[in-house]
Motif scaffolding. Sequence first.
Motif, PDB file in Angstrom:
ATOM      1  N   ARG A  45       0.854  -1.175   0.000  1.00 15.95           N
ATOM      2  CA  ARG A  45       0.000   0.000   0.000  1.00 15.95           C
ATOM      3  C   ARG A  45       0.897   1.234   0.000  1.00 15.95           C
ATOM      4  N   TYR A  46       0.400   2.298  -0.585  1.00 13.43           N
ATOM      5  CA  TYR A  46       1.146   3.557  -0.568  1.00 13.43           C
ATOM      6  C   TYR A  46       1.103   4.152   0.840  1.00 13.43           C
ATOM      7  N   PRO A  47       2.018   5.061   1.143  1.00 10.74           N
ATOM      8  CA  PRO A  47       1.994   5.691   2.474  1.00 10.74           C
ATOM      9  C   PRO A  47       0.644   6.323   2.802  1.00 10.74           C
ATOM     10  N   SER A  48      -0.030   6.860   1.795  1.00  8.25           N
ATOM     11  CA  SER A  48      -1.407   7.335   1.972  1.00  8.25           C
ATOM     12  C   SER A  48      -2.220   6.811   0.803  1.00  8.25           C
ATOM     13  N   ASP A  49      -3.461   6.415   1.056  1.00  5.26           N
ATOM     14  CA  ASP A  49      -4.272   5.796   0.020  1.00  5.26           C
ATOM     15  C   ASP A  49      -4.651   6.811  -1.054  1.00  5.26           C
ATOM     16  N   PRO A  50      -4.425   6.480  -2.327  1.00  5.76           N
ATOM     17  CA  PRO A  50      -4.774   7.406  -3.416  1.00  5.76           C
ATOM     18  C   PRO A  50      -6.282   7.455  -3.634  1.00  5.76           C
ATOM     19  N   VAL A  51      -6.744   8.546  -4.235  1.00  2.00           N
ATOM     20  CA  VAL A  51      -8.138   8.654  -4.635  1.00  2.00           C
ATOM     21  C   VAL A  51      -8.312   7.828  -5.909  1.00  2.00           C
ATOM     22  N   VAL A  52      -9.299   6.938  -5.915  1.00  2.00           N
ATOM     23  CA  VAL A  52      -9.503   6.050  -7.053  1.00  2.00           C
ATOM     24  C   VAL A  52     -10.636   6.577  -7.923  1.00  2.00           C
ATOM     25  N   ALA A  53     -10.345   6.765  -9.205  1.00  4.11           N
ATOM     26  CA  ALA A  53     -11.366   7.163 -10.177  1.00  4.11           C
ATOM     27  C   ALA A  53     -11.339   6.155 -11.316  1.00  4.11           C
ATOM     28  N   ALA A  54     -12.497   5.862 -11.862  1.00  3.39           N
ATOM     29  CA  ALA A  54     -12.571   4.859 -12.925  1.00  3.39           C
ATOM     30  C   ALA A  54     -13.021   5.495 -14.228  1.00  3.39           C
ATOM     31  N   ALA A  55     -12.387   5.093 -15.317  1.00  7.08           N
ATOM     32  CA  ALA A  55     -12.832   5.515 -16.640  1.00  7.08           C
ATOM     33  C   ALA A  55     -13.861   4.500 -17.129  1.00  7.08           C
ATOM     34  N   VAL A  56     -14.952   4.998 -17.689  1.00  8.31           N
ATOM     35  CA  VAL A  56     -16.026   4.117 -18.140  1.00  8.31           C
ATOM     36  C   VAL A  56     -15.982   4.008 -19.657  1.00  8.31           C
ATOM     37  N   SER A  57     -15.957   2.804 -20.145  1.00  2.00           N
ATOM     38  CA  SER A  57     -15.969   2.592 -21.592  1.00  2.00           C
ATOM     39  C   SER A  57     -16.826   1.380 -21.906  1.00  2.00           C
TER      40      SER A  57
END
Length: 277
Positions: A77-89
């Motif tokens: 895991r990263y030192p702080s959790d990243p914001v996850v965004a998804a591309a829709v296709s």
Amino acid sequence: MTSRGWRLSAVVVLAAICAAGPERPEVIRTASDLGPLPADRYDYTPQDYQRSQQATALLIRQCMAERGHPDFPLDPRYPSDPVVAAAVSTDYGVLDLSTARRWGYGWNPAKSLPLRPKGRRMTNAEYADFPACSAEANWRLMRGIDLKRDWLYASTRAIEVDKAVKRDPRLRAAWDEWSRCVAEQGFTRYPDPVAAYTDTAWKRDSDGNTRHTQRERASAVADATCKRRHHTAELWHAARAQKQAVDITRHRDRYAAGLQALRTYRATIAEVLRKLA
């Protein structure tokens, strides 16, 4: 072309689809039900992705050990959790009626939860060395491959082929027939099924999922029903197959070089997994 002429052409195309490949299910619920496309063999597959992730993790762990981090986890895991965004296709928009009735142009949120890394968090010291090791791992996996000339060729051609597919008069007629069908049921007259799927009215969240409103679900049902009634996805798939086959024939040597690059990549991954797993 007259309406009668278009319908006769559609019958011919559909007959060609049935004759060209393995038997398909009577009802199309997913894009995979339509069968393979000529360009599929030149594509990076989900299995390629999984194996490359495994190989990359092993190479990064080896590199991190060489930099003084002997217990670096394979799935950190990263030192702080990243914001996850998804591309829709989507290839053909919504196809399955039961999914459309329940989830509209989205999906069951319980099935799309992001996978959390299984390892511990990186320390700040590890995180400082991680980018260099990640870059080194990527370089090792791409060794012997001309990225621009060979590796990216098929995906670059896919963009051009898709433009040609969208200009195909038979497909545009199929989209127009689908569009009229959807509008006749009281919904927006979209230019094509992708426009319906990606309509901002569905207010997708950062993970790509929609709100599943009553209007959205009803529109998706009309969309899928009209595709089924007019064989829209099958005709679309046939147009893609035809354009891809022509393009591969015209640029056979370049596609062959791209396929060899993909095979080289797979061989390198297999070697890393054999030695380090």
